[in-house]
Write a protein that holds these residues in place. Structure first.
Motif, mmCIF file in Angstrom:
data_model
loop_
_atom_site.group_PDB
_atom_site.id
_atom_site.type_symbol
_atom_site.label_atom_id
_atom_site.label_comp_id
_atom_site.label_asym_id
_atom_site.label_seq_id
_atom_site.Cartn_x
_atom_site.Cartn_y
_atom_site.Cartn_z
ATOM 1 N N MET A 1 0.877 -1.060 -0.031
ATOM 2 C CA MET A 1 -0.108 -0.079 -0.041
ATOM 3 C C MET A 1 0.902 1.319 -0.073
ATOM 4 S SD MET A 1 -3.162 0.901 0.132
ATOM 5 C CE MET A 1 -4.134 2.174 0.284
ATOM 6 N N ARG A 2 1.938 1.275 0.905
ATOM 7 C CA ARG A 2 2.647 2.421 0.965
ATOM 8 C C ARG A 2 3.533 2.697 -0.165
ATOM 9 N NH1 ARG A 2 3.899 2.367 7.462
ATOM 10 N NH2 ARG A 2 2.028 3.612 8.021
ATOM 11 N N ALA A 3 4.089 1.238 -0.812
ATOM 12 C CA ALA A 3 4.853 1.393 -2.340
ATOM 13 C C ALA A 3 3.918 2.103 -3.188
ATOM 14 C CB ALA A 3 5.047 0.104 -2.540
ATOM 15 N N ASN A 4 2.632 1.820 -3.211
ATOM 16 C CA ASN A 4 1.798 2.651 -4.320
ATOM 17 C C ASN A 4 1.723 3.964 -3.918
ATOM 18 O OD1 ASN A 4 1.005 0.206 -5.520
ATOM 19 N ND2 ASN A 4 -0.716 -0.241 -4.169
ATOM 20 N N ALA A 5 1.621 4.499 -2.626
ATOM 21 C CA ALA A 5 1.697 5.899 -2.283
ATOM 22 C C ALA A 5 2.939 6.606 -2.936
ATOM 23 C CB ALA A 5 1.425 6.047 -0.747
ATOM 24 N N LEU A 6 3.951 5.854 -2.678
ATOM 25 C CA LEU A 6 5.296 6.138 -2.873
ATOM 26 C C LEU A 6 5.483 6.480 -4.348
ATOM 27 C CD1 LEU A 6 8.250 7.449 -1.752
ATOM 28 C CD2 LEU A 6 8.809 5.115 -2.078
ATOM 29 N N PHE A 7 5.128 5.379 -5.045
ATOM 30 C CA PHE A 7 5.309 5.438 -6.547
ATOM 31 C C PHE A 7 4.429 5.623 -7.397
ATOM 32 C CE2 PHE A 7 8.713 2.876 -4.701
ATOM 33 C CZ PHE A 7 9.939 3.106 -5.407
ATOM 34 N N SER A 8 3.064 6.416 -6.975
ATOM 35 C CA SER A 8 2.227 6.817 -7.840
ATOM 36 C C SER A 8 2.378 8.314 -8.092
ATOM 37 C CB SER A 8 0.777 6.671 -7.135
ATOM 38 O OG SER A 8 0.776 7.382 -6.004
ATOM 39 N N HIS A 9 3.474 8.850 -7.412
ATOM 40 C CA HIS A 9 3.682 10.297 -7.699
ATOM 41 C C HIS A 9 4.946 10.245 -8.739
ATOM 42 C CE1 HIS A 9 1.248 11.847 -4.722
ATOM 43 N NE2 HIS A 9 1.701 10.702 -3.912
#
Length: 223
Positions: A1-9
């Motif tokens: 989940m946090r990987a998605n938050a980091l790499f969605s930007h």
């Protein structure tokens, strides 16, 4: 989940440091991508961030000749530190460049790896077609002595046959088993096919101070 938050930007280039004096001030956690020349560092960073031209790639060994820093444009980055910085390092070993230049950036690599307080982890990239070489072992020994955690990432994992790749992973695991600074998990990746990228994103995201980030964002929302 946090990987998605980091790499969605989107990610952006910050600076290029050809020597220690040019390094940015120590701020966010840094993770470095190190490895032999032409192992695929820049290609992996581009695949990881989903931006094909973020890090400069070349088929010529030795094209990257400085420490290149990239950060994500996450919300809150304007009022606080970036969440994390990725560092694309010059390759060590053979390179098509003058010997003096190779010696300079090789010294830069070793000085940075030994002395950067904000360096949280080194992702040590190994070509899956060739495995560990003498130059890799030298860097691993220095990281062990400096107590800097490093994690083996196999690149070009689509090239060997599945049985060969499995044997390489096993042999590499045995080679790092007793090394004090080696992180035990080995990640096999292919920038071309996208293999192992989610696993690598999770590893990068695990190094972010999410508690501090979330506190900053909550403060912004209240303001």
């Amino acid at each position: 989940m946090r990987a998605n938050a980091l790499f969605s930007h989107p990610w952006r280039f910050v600076t290029s440091a050809p020597n220690l004096a040019a390094l940015p001030r120590e701020g966010p956690v840094e993770v470095a991508f190190a490895g032999r020349s032409n192992v695929g560092k820049s290609s992996l960073i581009n695949a990881l961030t989903g931006q094909k031209d973020l890090a400069r790639t070349s088929k010529t060994p030795g094209r990257t000749q400085a420490l290149n820093f990239f950060v994500p444009d996450m919300p809150g980055a304007q009022t606080g530190e970036p969440a994390i910085a990725l560092v694309d390092m010059p390759g060590y070993g053979f390179a098509k460049a003058p010997k003096e230049k190779v010696a300079d950036w090789t010294a830069l690599i070793h000085d940075y790896l030994r002395g950067r307080a904000t360096l949280r982890r080194v992702f040590l990239l190994i070509d899956a077609r060739h495995g560990l070489k003498a130059a890799d072992l030298t860097v691993m020994k220095e990281l062990d002595v400096a107590a800097v955690t490093y994690q083996i990432v196999l690149t070009k994992a689509d090239k060997p046959k599945p049985g060969q790749l499995a044997r390489l992973i096993e042999a590499t695991g045995e080679a790092i088993a007793r090394r004090p600074a080696a992180f035990p998990q080995i990640i096999a990746t292919s920038s071309l096919r996208g293999e192992g990228l989610e696993e690598l994103k999770d590893a990068v995201a695990s190094l972010v101070d999410w508690q501090g980030r979330e506190a900053l964002l909550e403060t912004e929302r209240l303001d």
